[in-house]
Design a protein around this motif. Structure first.
Motif, PDB file in Angstrom:
ATOM      1  N   GLY A 139      31.282  71.674  46.347  1.00 55.60           N
ATOM      2  CA  GLY A 139      31.418  73.127  46.765  1.00 55.60           C
ATOM      3  C   GLY A 139      30.194  73.426  47.888  1.00 55.60           C
ATOM      4  N   ALA A 186      33.323  74.498  52.701  1.00 59.52           N
ATOM      5  CA  ALA A 186      34.394  74.814  51.514  1.00 59.52           C
ATOM      6  C   ALA A 186      34.514  76.394  51.708  1.00 59.52           C
ATOM      7  CB  ALA A 186      34.109  74.410  50.405  1.00 59.52           C
ATOM      8  N   THR A 187      34.700  77.113  52.731  1.00 65.29           N
ATOM      9  CA  THR A 187      35.062  78.341  53.024  1.00 65.29           C
ATOM     10  C   THR A 187      36.165  78.462  53.968  1.00 65.29           C
ATOM     11  OG1 THR A 187      33.341  78.683  54.795  1.00 65.29           O
ATOM     12  CG2 THR A 187      32.529  79.032  52.607  1.00 65.29           C
ATOM     13  N   SER A 214      35.784  70.882  44.632  1.00 64.16           N
ATOM     14  CA  SER A 214      35.059  71.473  45.734  1.00 64.16           C
ATOM     15  C   SER A 214      35.802  72.888  45.931  1.00 64.16           C
ATOM     16  CB  SER A 214      35.012  70.728  47.086  1.00 64.16           C
ATOM     17  OG  SER A 214      34.356  71.440  48.033  1.00 64.16           O
ATOM     18  N   SER A 246      34.487  76.955  45.302  1.00 64.07           N
ATOM     19  CA  SER A 246      34.623  78.098  46.407  1.00 64.07           C
ATOM     20  C   SER A 246      35.557  79.045  45.995  1.00 64.07           C
ATOM     21  CB  SER A 246      34.722  77.337  47.712  1.00 64.07           C
ATOM     22  OG  SER A 246      35.752  76.639  47.811  1.00 64.07           O
ATOM     23  N   ASP A 247      36.981  78.715  45.524  1.00 63.73           N
ATOM     24  CA  ASP A 247      38.145  79.605  45.365  1.00 63.73           C
ATOM     25  C   ASP A 247      38.806  79.269  43.863  1.00 63.73           C
ATOM     26  OD1 ASP A 247      39.968  81.388  45.757  1.00 63.73           O
ATOM     27  OD2 ASP A 247      40.960  80.174  47.272  1.00 63.73           O
TER      28      ASP A 247
END
Length: 617
Positions: A49, A53-54, A118, A122-123
């Protein structure tokens, strides 16, 4: 059968209820038959994460991740993979076998699982299953050419798609100056997930924490693919979003069908195979092969039983001697061959290793020198036997200035037949200090093996002046240059630190307040302490020594680690005395008038005999 199987796959792949349910089930269970998801630093550097990871600003745009490059069109086999359930975490447990098509190379599978974890961190609303990444990886590169990657997940050679010059493909002019694809005229899809450079520039990830976003690294590429598929707030548990995500990767309905077929197949079960041994696909969308069967016959399949021969017809009866009718020929009996027994898949070395044993070499040296011994570790399994072919990473702490060749602070080597991994030659810097070398297995959370190392200062047991010229100077004048030689056990000692201090006496180590100096600092204060270093001949030259204003005798004290000492007498001579100058008569003022004692003077003061008497007389 093949046509029927193809229709079955397409029906299953396009069924919204089946696919959506499969994604939801995978999101809840992480998929059957797969290695448990990583919960630690699979790549050795970045936590799940963390990192990039955006979602980048701007979304996915109107293009596709691959530039609609060609892809493999092979479909999964008819037989269903085994459903053994989740594998135990202990690496020594044998890995489950199954159809060759269901095998995924160990490092590639680890990258897919890490990317899933990951992206979920993040999502979480995307519900990305790693089996979708595996399906795309299968049709894009055959799972990185069957897992031909190194211990860090980088392909052994770049994977490049055809030149996108408009001849049979899209026309995409160069966007990266050839940095990723080696072509400064047109772009090409790059890496195991086949990103074109312009897409990678936006979505590239550094999932293994090595400071690079490398499309040829399966960890980086898998995480970038996961982020790309989840873009725009997609929920992959919804069939419409899943289709849109795959079509954004390559805008082809045939591509969508092929990926969904593999996605559904991997969802029914997979197993791990050693890196480099994965089954390679054959058919590609840019190389149609009319008449070629969907899949060649597997070696060792049962041979068909030959059809029995028909009995020969009755012979025409002879008018003289009637003959007996011929007996029908018996068909040969052929036993069908037995199906091949699946050989157990060998557990990859990275998963067999249970721990790393630190070597016993003593890692000691002096500053700016190479260590005589190399750092080594031995990879062993749970029973203590050595394991060959394991990637081992040696890492130096940030506090030391020691370095591996080419200034590297980390190196990765592979264990030999004896299970030993030996790091390249290590060289000390200028710091004299102890430090620890850590050895780990990339992709595993095993405890690190620690090797203690020590860097000591260079020493000199004796310091001696070269030459015997008198060291005397007038106030403010410079002394002659002084050369001192350092030795240790009789041999010249190079690289030794020598400290020079001007003191007031031989029995004092305190810096003088009035003696000679090595010039002045930026604030104008005299410098009376200086640190020097011997050259490769073990000598040090002392220059720019200036006498102070106060006459007298002083001492230049020289010391070195190891006990070397020298004391040199410095003399500041007194200034020469000058006699006072004699007075100049011409420049002196006239003496003051005094009373004249001469008779003339006295006589002139008496009454003259010729003088007339005054009227008063």
């Amino acid at each position: 059968m093949a046509a029927q199987f193809g229709r079955r796959l397409r029906r299953g792949a396009t069924s919204g209820a089946i696919v959506a349910a499969a994604v939801a089930a995978l999101a809840a269970s992480q998929g059957p038959g797969a290695i448990p998801p990583p919960t630690d630093n699979l790549s050795g550097d970045s936590a799940i994460g963390a990192g990039d990871a955006t979602e980048p600003a701007g979304g996915i745009g109107d293009g596709s991740a691959t530039g609609d490059s060609p892809y493999y069109t092979d479909l999964p086999p008819l037989n269903t993979p085994n459903r053994p359930g989740a594998l135990p975490t202990a690496p020594q447990v044998p890995i489950v076998t199954g159809p060759a098509e269901a095998g995924i190379p160990a490092t590639v599978l680890a990258a897919y699982r890490r990317a899933e974890a990951s992206v979920r961190a993040s999502d979480p609303s995307c519900n990305l299953p790693w089996q979708l990444l595996a399906g795309i990886g299968k049709v894009e590169s055959g799972q990185a050419r069957g897992g031909r990657v190194d211990g860090n997940g980088t392909t052994l050679s770049p994977i490049l798609g055809p030149v996108l010059n408009g001849v049979g493909f899209a026309n995409i002019s160069d966007t990266d100056d050839g940095a990723f694809d080696g072509d400064a005229t047109h772009d090409r899809a790059v890496g195991p997930m086949q990103f074109i450079p312009s897409t990678w520039a936006t979505w590239g990830q550094d999932a293994n924490g090595d400071g690079k976003k490398d499309p040829n690294n399966i960890y980086d590429a898998a995480q970038a693919a996961g982020m790309y598929l989840c873009a725009g707030g997609r929920n992959l548990a919804i069939k419409a979003d899943l289709d849109r995500a795959i079509l954004s990767y390559n805008r082809s309905t045939e591509y969508l069908t092929t990926v969904l077929s593999w996605f559904e197949y991997y969802g029914r079960g997979t197993h791990t195979v050693p890196d480099g041994t994965g089954l390679l696909p054959v058919d590609r969308s840019d190389r149609p092969a009319p008449g070629r069967p969907l899949r060649p016959t597997e070696p060792g399949s049962p041979s068909p039983t030959p059809a029995p021969e028909r009995p020969s017809p009755r012979p025409t009866p002879s008018p003289t001697v009637p003959s007996k009718p011929a007996e029908p020929t018996k068909p040969p009996v052929t036993e069908p061959s037995r199906p091949p027994v699946a050989k157990p898949v060998e557990v990859p070395p990275t998963l067999r290793v249970s721990r790393l044993k630190a070597g016993t070499a003593v890692l000691t040296t002096v500053t700016e020198s190479a260590f005589a011994e190399a750092a080594t570790v031995t990879a062993v399994d749970a029973s203590g036997r050595p394991v060959a072919g394991v990637s081992v990473r040696f890492e130096l702490p940030a506090t030391t200035d020691a370095r591996f060749p080419a200034g590297a602070t980390t190196v990765t080597v592979t264990t030999g037949a004896d299970g030993v991994a030996e790091a390249p030659a290590l060289r000390a810097g200028e710091k004299a200090e102890p430090f620890t070398v850590r050895a780990t297995v990339p992709g595993r959370s095993l405890p690190a093996a620690e090797l203690k190392a020590t860097v000591e200062v260079r020493k000199a047991g004796a310091l001696a002046r070269v030459g015997d010229a008198d060291l005397t100077a007038a106030p403010g004048a410079s002394y002659a240059d002084v050369t001192v030689e350092a030795r240790l056990d009789g041999a010249l000692a190079a690289g030794v630190t020598v400290t020079a201090v001007v003191t007031d006496a031989e029995d004092s180590a305190e810096q003088s307040a009035d003696g000679p100096s090595f010039g002045k600092d930026a604030a104008g204060n005299p410098i009376r302490t200086k640190v020097l270093k011997t050259d490769d001949r073990g000598r040090v030259s002392i220059k720019d020594l200036v006498a102070g204003e106060k006459a007298g005798s002083y001492v230049l004290l020289l010391t070195a680690p190891g006990g070397g000492t020298a004391k040199l007498t410095l003399t500041v001579s007194a200034p020469a005395t000058t006699p006072p100058a004699s007075p100049d008569p011409t420049g002196s003022p006239d003496p003051a008038p005094t009373a004249d004692p001469s008779p003339t003077a006295s006589g002139s003061a008496s009454a003259s005999p010729t003088a007339s008497p005054s009227p008063s007389a």
